[in-house]
Design a protein around this motif. Sequence first.
Motif, mmCIF file in Angstrom:
data_model
loop_
_atom_site.group_PDB
_atom_site.id
_atom_site.type_symbol
_atom_site.label_atom_id
_atom_site.label_comp_id
_atom_site.label_asym_id
_atom_site.label_seq_id
_atom_site.Cartn_x
_atom_site.Cartn_y
_atom_site.Cartn_z
ATOM 1 N N SER A 2 0.710 -1.243 -0.398
ATOM 2 C CA SER A 2 -0.007 -0.042 0.201
ATOM 3 C C SER A 2 1.170 0.927 -0.231
ATOM 4 O O SER A 2 1.670 1.269 0.445
ATOM 5 C CB SER A 2 -1.483 -0.320 1.311
ATOM 6 N N GLN A 18 -7.932 10.691 -2.367
ATOM 7 C CA GLN A 18 -8.974 9.332 -2.085
ATOM 8 C C GLN A 18 -9.776 9.617 -2.684
ATOM 9 O O GLN A 18 -10.136 7.698 -3.743
ATOM 10 C CB GLN A 18 -9.131 9.337 -0.452
ATOM 11 N N GLU A 27 -4.719 0.952 -2.751
ATOM 12 C CA GLU A 27 -5.032 0.965 -1.419
ATOM 13 C C GLU A 27 -4.078 2.416 -1.150
ATOM 14 O O GLU A 27 -2.862 1.838 -1.264
ATOM 15 C CB GLU A 27 -4.917 -0.049 -0.851
#
Length: 218
Positions: A2, A18, A27
Amino acid sequence: MSIDLYYKPGSPPCRLVQLVGAALGVEFNLKDINLQAGDHLKPEFLKINPQHTIPTIVDDGFSLWDSRAISRYLIYKYAKDSSLYPADPKVRATIDQRVDFDLGTLYNRFADYILPQMFEGASADEAKYKKIEEALGFLDKILEGQKYAAGPELTLADLVLVITVSTIDAVDIPIKPYPNVVRWYELIKTTAPQYEEMNGKGVEMLRGIWAQRLGAAK
């Protein structure tokens, strides 16, 4: 692996990263930066981003900041053939124009009007408010006859612009006078992946902060 995302919940630029990440299936390892406590000025963060701004990402040792630059990087690395930013030069140029319009006109005028009120206790400036109305009028014309901001498909342009429009809406600047903006806004809320989780919650957080600001000013 991630990607580390240094962010502040509710921040419009952070919400953009996001939202793009959700659209790409990327992620993030979220690292909340407390600006009031000066987390962004600590030596360990300055090594990552000497400009000490958020959002900032670190991807396998590579650091990058500025929400629009991060968004393009994520597409280039993790989904270079994504319809969010197609290779066709005309489509890409249209997306770039919409993104630049947001940065240089729509978001810029909004920030110039609202940030002094939110963080400095300044009074509303009517001339600056008129500039936002003009910018929303430009966007309404851009969206006329268009399903999405840059054509028939959801693209990076829509994700960038919806962050600003939703933030404008959160501080009670009317968007109803702009029917194409309203129609498009409702569409993005239902078609952008994980919209509510990645943007809607932050918008409501900002709406509450603004309501408190107005209450304190009375």
